[in-house]
Design a protein around this motif. Structure first.
Motif, PDB file in Angstrom:
ATOM      1  N   ALA A   1       9.400   2.403  10.342  1.00  0.00           N
ATOM      2  CA  ALA A   1       8.009   2.834  10.459  1.00  0.00           C
ATOM      3  C   ALA A   1       7.814   4.274  10.022  1.00  0.00           C
ATOM      4  N   ARG A   2       8.927   4.984   9.782  1.00  0.00           N
ATOM      5  CA  ARG A   2       8.789   6.384   9.408  1.00  0.00           C
ATOM      6  C   ARG A   2       9.113   6.615   7.934  1.00  0.00           C
ATOM      7  N   THR A   3       9.235   5.546   7.198  1.00  0.00           N
ATOM      8  CA  THR A   3       9.607   5.659   5.791  1.00  0.00           C
ATOM      9  C   THR A   3       8.356   5.556   4.926  1.00  0.00           C
ATOM     10  N   TYR A   4       8.139   6.556   4.078  1.00  0.00           N
ATOM     11  CA  TYR A   4       6.954   6.569   3.219  1.00  0.00           C
ATOM     12  C   TYR A   4       7.412   6.766   1.788  1.00  0.00           C
ATOM     13  N   PRO A   5       7.704   5.672   1.113  1.00  0.00           N
ATOM     14  CA  PRO A   5       8.274   5.804  -0.242  1.00  0.00           C
ATOM     15  C   PRO A   5       7.297   6.448  -1.207  1.00  0.00           C
ATOM     16  N   HIS A   6       7.810   7.338  -2.020  1.00  0.00           N
ATOM     17  CA  HIS A   6       7.014   7.956  -3.089  1.00  0.00           C
ATOM     18  C   HIS A   6       7.530   7.420  -4.416  1.00  0.00           C
ATOM     19  N   PRO A   7       6.716   6.663  -5.125  1.00  0.00           N
ATOM     20  CA  PRO A   7       7.205   6.082  -6.401  1.00  0.00           C
ATOM     21  C   PRO A   7       7.629   7.176  -7.360  1.00  0.00           C
TER      22      PRO A   7
ATOM     23  N   TYR B   1       0.826  -1.206   0.000  1.00  0.00           N
ATOM     24  CA  TYR B   1       0.000   0.000   0.000  1.00  0.00           C
ATOM     25  C   TYR B   1       0.864   1.262   0.000  1.00  0.00           C
ATOM     26  N   ALA B   2       1.964   1.233   0.787  1.00  0.00           N
ATOM     27  CA  ALA B   2       2.840   2.404   0.871  1.00  0.00           C
ATOM     28  C   ALA B   2       3.560   2.681  -0.440  1.00  0.00           C
ATOM     29  N   ALA B   3       3.758   1.648  -1.254  1.00  0.00           N
ATOM     30  CA  ALA B   3       4.502   1.818  -2.504  1.00  0.00           C
ATOM     31  C   ALA B   3       3.609   2.128  -3.696  1.00  0.00           C
ATOM     32  N   GLU B   4       2.304   2.036  -3.526  1.00  0.00           N
ATOM     33  CA  GLU B   4       1.387   2.241  -4.647  1.00  0.00           C
ATOM     34  C   GLU B   4       1.045   3.716  -4.809  1.00  0.00           C
ATOM     35  N   VAL B   5       0.837   4.112  -6.063  1.00  0.00           N
ATOM     36  CA  VAL B   5       0.312   5.446  -6.337  1.00  0.00           C
ATOM     37  C   VAL B   5      -1.193   5.404  -6.094  1.00  0.00           C
ATOM     38  N   PRO B   6      -1.709   6.236  -5.190  1.00  0.00           N
ATOM     39  CA  PRO B   6      -3.147   6.174  -4.887  1.00  0.00           C
ATOM     40  C   PRO B   6      -3.993   6.537  -6.097  1.00  0.00           C
ATOM     41  N   ARG B   7      -5.023   5.759  -6.325  1.00  0.00           N
ATOM     42  CA  ARG B   7      -5.962   6.019  -7.412  1.00  0.00           C
ATOM     43  C   ARG B   7      -7.369   5.725  -6.924  1.00  0.00           C
ATOM     44  N   VAL B   8      -8.314   6.553  -7.376  1.00  0.00           N
ATOM     45  CA  VAL B   8      -9.713   6.277  -7.092  1.00  0.00           C
ATOM     46  C   VAL B   8     -10.186   5.206  -8.060  1.00  0.00           C
TER      47      VAL B   8
ATOM     48  N   LEU C   1     -16.045  17.680  -0.764  1.00  0.00           N
ATOM     49  CA  LEU C   1     -15.810  19.044  -0.321  1.00  0.00           C
ATOM     50  C   LEU C   1     -14.392  19.475  -0.672  1.00  0.00           C
ATOM     51  N   PHE C   2     -13.447  19.178   0.194  1.00  0.00           N
ATOM     52  CA  PHE C   2     -12.068  19.585  -0.055  1.00  0.00           C
ATOM     53  C   PHE C   2     -11.288  18.425  -0.669  1.00  0.00           C
ATOM     54  N   GLU C   3     -10.490  18.755  -1.649  1.00  0.00           N
ATOM     55  CA  GLU C   3      -9.665  17.754  -2.317  1.00  0.00           C
ATOM     56  C   GLU C   3      -8.297  17.730  -1.641  1.00  0.00           C
ATOM     57  N   GLU C   4      -7.987  16.604  -1.001  1.00  0.00           N
ATOM     58  CA  GLU C   4      -6.700  16.474  -0.328  1.00  0.00           C
ATOM     59  C   GLU C   4      -5.761  15.662  -1.197  1.00  0.00           C
ATOM     60  N   ASP C   5      -4.482  15.972  -1.099  1.00  0.00           N
ATOM     61  CA  ASP C   5      -3.462  15.235  -1.838  1.00  0.00           C
ATOM     62  C   ASP C   5      -3.571  13.753  -1.490  1.00  0.00           C
ATOM     63  N   PRO C   6      -3.853  12.895  -2.467  1.00  0.00           N
ATOM     64  CA  PRO C   6      -4.001  11.461  -2.154  1.00  0.00           C
ATOM     65  C   PRO C   6      -2.744  10.835  -1.571  1.00  0.00           C
ATOM     66  N   LEU C   7      -1.569  11.407  -1.868  1.00  0.00           N
ATOM     67  CA  LEU C   7      -0.345  10.891  -1.261  1.00  0.00           C
ATOM     68  C   LEU C   7      -0.335  11.139   0.247  1.00  0.00           C
ATOM     69  N   ARG C   8      -0.847  12.291   0.665  1.00  0.00           N
ATOM     70  CA  ARG C   8      -0.929  12.567   2.098  1.00  0.00           C
ATOM     71  C   ARG C   8      -1.914  11.618   2.770  1.00  0.00           C
ATOM     72  N   VAL C   9      -3.021  11.349   2.105  1.00  0.00           N
ATOM     73  CA  VAL C   9      -4.007  10.419   2.662  1.00  0.00           C
ATOM     74  C   VAL C   9      -3.374   9.045   2.829  1.00  0.00           C
TER      75      VAL C   9
ATOM     76  N   VAL D   1      -0.670   4.840   6.279  1.00  0.00           N
ATOM     77  CA  VAL D   1       0.521   4.022   6.505  1.00  0.00           C
ATOM     78  C   VAL D   1       1.077   4.287   7.902  1.00  0.00           C
ATOM     79  N   LEU D   2       1.091   5.535   8.311  1.00  0.00           N
ATOM     80  CA  LEU D   2       1.580   5.892   9.633  1.00  0.00           C
ATOM     81  C   LEU D   2       0.782   5.180  10.725  1.00  0.00           C
ATOM     82  N   PHE D   3      -0.534   5.134  10.557  1.00  0.00           N
ATOM     83  CA  PHE D   3      -1.358   4.462  11.558  1.00  0.00           C
ATOM     84  C   PHE D   3      -1.115   2.955  11.548  1.00  0.00           C
TER      85      PHE D   3
END
Length: 652
Positions: free
Chosen positions: A646-652, A544-551, A563-571, A576-578
């Motif tokens: 646990a603090r590593t969040y890879p961005h492809p 999940y952490a390595a995937e590019v988020p897509r709807v 309502l508000f559009e949030e960066d899917p990478l932040r979501v 992942v943090l939790f």
């Protein structure tokens, strides 16, 4: 995608890519032109269509499909080029598919210019092609009337009324009330003005204003639009002073619930804004239409012009805040705009709710958010009330939340699926944890059983695929503490048997509930199964952490996009943090988990708040390995890696 509107996909990128490969590809040019025309950008539409027509006619003046030429006529007419539009319609009428539509538009131009005989000839051809073309029949009646051919007008009108007794324009021509609905009367007035029937259009607009006094609840208001359309007709009728007076009146009318939706609405609002540099109302309403049409930057400009002229326009301030987040990604500007909106309209529940959602997005603490909500007035909207309930629970006021839930009937709302039920579950789960910590196991059992049997007053029921592992684990713990080990074992077994979850309207292989299933497996002594599930959860976290988020393409309910559009990478990274915090707890690294759960990114996370509360109230007892209080936690070798993992969040 053009034919079937999609929540998260649009056709324009595909057309642009086609044009990158072939700059003259006609279908793509026509598609983009349609979108530009519908969005109130006729100049852009004209440019696309002229390129398309150039490709279509480079070898032959009359292509098989003349749709592009017909659309070019519409665009030229919108731009005020009636002769150019007439020529395009004439060329488009060569194709039978466009013959009726193009012929009717030519007849309108003829009628508007006083060429009534020529208009009747055009209309006769339209009726041969499409005998039940009601607009052509209505215009035929109008032209016969102008030529004092009353018998012919009556004959056509009778035949047309027989085809459709409810057609509003035909009812008006027959001397009947066109409609009891102000919006339909406005449609008729627009048709009349378009063929040069100015006095009839003004009369229809006056009738519509009378009907507006009896507008049904829930229907959009139209009074300011009626005034702007009346000013437009007065200008067409050669009465500029009266038109200016009507525009001035329009600025004084209440615009609550007024949402322009027609191209003609946008046209008269643009005309008013151009005529009066100080007209804030026209700019604000035109901004609503423009934003809905997809032209966000232009809409923001219009709203900012509007509030510069009228700082008391709460709706414009709210829309600036919304667009500042979704278009400009400027959270500071959004906060300022929402503060201005709430200052203008204090106590407005919708504004309070949206400002709170913005506060959550910017990392405000739950305590500050709750203080702002409770100090803002009555919580008379369900979405606002449920949000306040969640904040109460997070802030340790679950008993107060349960009191509210016990006396309030809630109703489902779009995008809020499961939120009332979640508040019910959370409040009772917190109550059960508090009772266990205070040696009141019977009260804890009652809380969890109440959570598992939600009342009808919540307005929703639990989905059959939704996991209840957390609740059944708590139920087992409460029953064990109450001296009923057999019932406790049954509850733990129920929790241990659950896999996956149903959240955000879709099934998931793993979710936040998997953690509780692992604990239930440990309670029942199935440590190998618990370790296996923990390893599976860890692998899911890594994927999940390595995937590019897509709807998902087939998603039908998208509460996060309402309502508000949030960066899917932040979501993604927040989730992942939790999951990392849960995995740290399962590995026995409680201090690391507590540090992760205190991270600012999880300030608004209800899952994090619930896990923090569970750890605080039960400590090591929460993670015990079996019914005898064994502290085995099934540590996996991979869990021995450094905490940095646990603090590593890879961005492809």
């Amino acid at each position: 995608l053009e034919l079937y509107r999609h929540a998260t996909r649009a056709p324009e990128p595909y057309w642009h890519e086609a044009l990158r490969r072939d700059p003259g590809q006609t279908d793509s040019l026509v598609g983009l032109a349609r979108c530009a025309y519908a969005a109130g950008d006729p100049e852009q539409a004209r440019d696309h269509l002229e390129r398309a027509v150039g490709r279509l006619t480079r070898l032959h003046r009359s292509p098989r499909d003349t749709t592009a030429i017909y659309l070019l006529g519409l665009v030229r007419e919108e731009l005020g080029d009636d002769p150019g539009a007439y020529d395009a319609y004439a060329q488009a009428a060569w194709s039978r598919a466009c013959r009726a539509g193009a012929g009717y538009r030519m007849a309108r131009l003829d009628a508007r210019a006083g060429r009534h005989e020529q208009a009747l000839a055009r209309l006769a051809d339209v009726r041969r092609t499409e005998p039940e073309h009601l607009q052509a029949l209505a215009l035929t009646v109008v032209c016969h009337g102008r030529l004092r051919q009353h018998a012919a007008a009556a004959e056509v009108l009778a035949a047309a009324r027989a085809l459709d007794p409810l057609d509003a324009w035909l009812r008006h021509l027959d001397g009947l009330a066109a409609s009891g609905d102000a919006q339909i009367l406005l449609d008729v007035a627009i048709e009349l003005a378009g063929v040069g029937e100015h006095e009839a259009a003004l009369a229809c607009l006056a009738e519509a204003e009378g009907r507006e006094d009896h507008r049904p609840a829930g229907q959009p208001a139209v009074r300011p639009l009626l005034a702007y359309h009346r000013a437009h007709v007065l200008r067409l009728a050669g009465r500029p002073a009266d038109a200016a007076a009507e525009r001035a009146r329009a600025r004084t009318l209440d615009a609550t619930w007024c949402f322009p939706g027609r191209l003609a609405d946008a046209a008269v609002l643009r005309e008013a804004a151009d005529a009066d540099p100080g007209d804030a109302r026209a700019r604000s309403l035109l901004g609503h239409w423009t934003y809905a049409a997809g032209r966000r930057a232009r809409a923001l400009t219009l709203w900012r012009q509007a509030v510069a002229l009228d700082p008391d326009d709460a709706v414009a301030w709210r829309n600036i805040g919304l667009a500042a987040v979704n278009h400009e990604r400027d959270l500071a500007a959004a906060r300022e705009a929402y503060d201005r909106a709430c200052a203008v309209a204090p106590g407005d529940a919708r504004l309070l709710y949206e400002r709170d959602q913005l506060a959550a997005l910017t990392g405000a603490s739950p305590a500050d958010r709750l203080d702002a909500l409770m100090g803002g007035g009555e919580l008379d909207r369900d979405d606002l009330a449920v949000e306040a309930l969640h904040l109460m629970i997070t802030e340790g006021r679950a008993d107060q939340a349960l009191m509210v839930l016990g006396r309030r009937r809630l109703h489902p709302w779009e995008g809020g699926e499961g939120q009332a039920l979640l508040a019910w579950d959370r409040a009772h789960a917190h109550g059960a944890l508090d009772a266990l910590a205070e040696a009141r196991p019977r009260d804890a059992v009652d809380h969890v059983r109440a959570a598992l049997a939600p009342p009808r007053s919540l307005g929703e029921a639990r989905h059959p695929l939704a996991s209840t592992a957390y609740l059944h684990l708590l139920l087992g713990d409460a029953l064990a503490a109450d001296g009923d080990p057999a019932a406790a074992a049954d509850a733990w077994a129920t929790a241990a048997a659950q896999r996956g979850d149903f959240v955000e309207m879709s099934t998931q292989e793993h979710g936040e509930q998997t953690f509780w299933t692992v604990l239930a497996l440990r309670r029942t002594g199935r440590h190998d199964a618990a370790d296996e599930l923990t390893a599976s959860l860890r692998a899911y976290r890594d994927r999940y952490a390595a995937e590019v988020p897509r709807v998902d393409y087939f998603a039908t309910s998208l509460p996060d996009l309402l309502l508000f559009e949030e960066d899917p990478l932040r979501v993604r990274d927040r989730r992942v943090l939790f999951l990392d915090a849960q995995l740290a707890l399962l590995a026995g690294r409680a201090p690391e988990a507590e540090e992760l759960l205190r991270r600012p990114e999880l300030a608004a996370s209800r899952h994090a708040a619930d896990l923090r509360h569970a750890v605080a109230r039960r400590g090591a007892e929460l993670l015990r390995g079996d019914t005898h209080g064994d502290t085995h936690v099934g540590a996996h070798p991979a869990d021995a890696e450094p905490a940095e993992r646990a603090r590593t969040y890879p961005h492809p």
